[in-house]
Design an enzyme around this catalytic site. Sequence first.
Site, PDB file in Angstrom:
ATOM      1  N   TYR A  54      -1.859  11.380   1.539  1.00  0.00           N
ATOM      2  CA  TYR A  54      -2.368  11.227   0.138  1.00  0.00           C
ATOM      3  C   TYR A  54      -3.134  12.904  -0.529  1.00  0.00           C
ATOM      4  O   TYR A  54      -2.595  13.339  -1.629  1.00  0.00           O
ATOM      5  CB  TYR A  54      -3.886  11.286   0.376  1.00  0.00           C
ATOM      6  CG  TYR A  54      -4.539   9.678   0.751  1.00  0.00           C
ATOM      7  CD1 TYR A  54      -4.081   8.852  -0.159  1.00  0.00           C
ATOM      8  CD2 TYR A  54      -3.892   8.697   2.305  1.00  0.00           C
ATOM      9  CE1 TYR A  54      -4.318   7.477  -0.089  1.00  0.00           C
ATOM     10  CE2 TYR A  54      -4.656   7.606   2.123  1.00  0.00           C
ATOM     11  CZ  TYR A  54      -4.867   6.730   1.366  1.00  0.00           C
ATOM     12  OH  TYR A  54      -4.343   5.297   1.065  1.00  0.00           O
ATOM     13  N   HIS A  96      -6.532  -6.666  -2.340  1.00  0.00           N
ATOM     14  CA  HIS A  96      -5.298  -5.633  -2.140  1.00  0.00           C
ATOM     15  C   HIS A  96      -4.950  -6.332   0.034  1.00  0.00           C
ATOM     16  O   HIS A  96      -3.550  -5.902  -0.614  1.00  0.00           O
ATOM     17  CB  HIS A  96      -6.563  -4.127  -1.171  1.00  0.00           C
ATOM     18  CG  HIS A  96      -5.642  -2.978  -1.035  1.00  0.00           C
ATOM     19  ND1 HIS A  96      -4.652  -2.556  -2.218  1.00  0.00           N
ATOM     20  CD2 HIS A  96      -4.936  -2.053  -0.112  1.00  0.00           C
ATOM     21  CE1 HIS A  96      -3.912  -1.516  -1.401  1.00  0.00           C
ATOM     22  NE2 HIS A  96      -4.088  -1.777  -0.517  1.00  0.00           N
ATOM     23  N   ASP A 133       1.166  -1.304   0.418  1.00  0.00           N
ATOM     24  CA  ASP A 133       0.374  -0.056   0.330  1.00  0.00           C
ATOM     25  C   ASP A 133       0.777   1.090   0.002  1.00  0.00           C
ATOM     26  O   ASP A 133       1.466   1.291  -0.596  1.00  0.00           O
ATOM     27  CB  ASP A 133      -0.739  -0.424   1.321  1.00  0.00           C
ATOM     28  CG  ASP A 133      -2.183   1.001   1.490  1.00  0.00           C
ATOM     29  OD1 ASP A 133      -2.807   1.091   0.692  1.00  0.00           O
ATOM     30  OD2 ASP A 133      -1.711   2.020   1.743  1.00  0.00           O
TER      31      ASP A 133
END
Length: 286
Positions: free
Chosen positions: A206, A264, A100
């Site tokens: 982010y 994921h 990730d």
Amino acid sequence: MELQDKYVTVNGVRLHYVEAGEGPLVVLLHGFPEFWWTWRHQIPALVEAGFRVVAPDMRGYAQSDKPPRWQDYRMELLAADIAGLITELGEERAHVVGHDWGAAVAWGTATFHPEQVDRLVALNVPHPERMLHTLRTSFRQLRRSWYMFFFQIPWLPERLLRRGGRRALEGLYKDAKPGAYTAEDISRSEAALMGLGGLKGPIDYYRAALRQSPRRAQAQFTPIAAPTLVIWGEQDRHLLAEMADPDPRLVPDVRVERLPNASHWVHHDEPERVNALLVEHLQRQP
């Protein structure tokens, strides 16, 4: 196997990490919304295979420092943290493995500090060029990445996730295989993210990523020298499986292993398979 809790100051931040084993250094980088505990299945296997394993809490997370501005989470700084960590651990080079956001930082470390990355492994995050290209050209991926744009809003994402608490974390893991995450895992992540750590730092990753101009990002794409393994759970509900294969001009020495039934959270869903792939790649002779 004995895990040791340690701290080191690099690049202006104090990082917490756990360490075990002896041998060539492997640095394990966690993603959102986790911390070093995410590698609980991989650390024993790598130690048994003859590696010195270090798993840090990255800046902004758990017991590591939490710089206050989103600008403090630009990729150049995140990669410099890992390069500095390798140096402070007394090594010139290390194998770098990430999942990730940890995979994004692993790609960044191999880009900005190629002399310090021996072998590279990325779990379920593509090379940044592939990510940028797909966000530009695929409405399907843009729709899946809605949360990245939601995270650009000041303070509101942090407040909503904190209000959601444990239920919010369970929702993030809902595509993992049954039993992949235990009640202890969720409790530990909740304590690290919402107790010790807070949410602003993790969400600022982010913010920093999307506020960089695409032209500047593209200028940073240089070929990855390290032999690279991409492990991809094809049931990822966040990222399209077609992004797993990087541009061969940017990653010339790459092997992509697809796990059709994993999500994921591939290293939790199929830890034995992931461990075998890691050991094989990291022990591979030049």
